[in-house]
Scaffold this motif. Structure first.
Motif: not given
Length: 138
Positions: A109-117
């Motif tokens: 989830l952090s990897a997905l969030t870092i791409m979005l952010t």
């Protein structure tokens, strides 16, 4: 090729509005599960939970402020959104590199969030720069 940074930033915020309930629910459940766990030792559960809920608060504050005030003060709201996104990136940094133990689902989830952010920061910054000012014909 011209980039409409404002449109891209708004699209990313829109995607984030649908992604937020997923990671908010998962992060909350994982924090509670770590707190209740007797099999895994989590010595810094208080700090981990504080970072988790700081991320959730920053994201919900960003979404609420953006949707409420985006029509009146676009630049100011975008700057606020970028600032809150930087807070989120800091909390993700903590989750990925400092938190021990970090669950696999937290890392995903952090990897997905870092791409979005990262995209939100990039397009939000482009929108704030005067050289990327959108030409309006009406």
């Amino acid at each position: 090729m011209k980039v409409d940074a404002e449109l891209m930033f708004e699209c990313l915020i829109y995607i984030n509005a649908y992604y937020y309930p997923v990671f908010a629910t998962c992060d909350t459940i994982m924090a509670l599960a770590k707190y209740q766990s007797t099999q895994r030792d989590t010595p810094n559960i208080g700090k981990d939970a504080l970072v988790c809920f700081t991320r959730l608060f920053a994201e919900i504050l960003k979404l609420v402020v953006f949707y409420k005030y985006k029509d009146e003060r676009k630049k100011l709201v975008t700057a606020f959104g970028v600032a809150m996104t930087l807070v989120t990136i800091g909390t993700i940094y903590y989750t990925l590199l400092i938190q021990d133990p970090a669950l696999k689902l937290e890392k995903v989830l952090s990897a997905l969030t870092i791409m979005l952010t990262a995209c939100e920061v990039a397009f939000g910054t482009l929108f704030l720069m005067p050289c990327y000012k959108k030409v309006e014909y009406y």
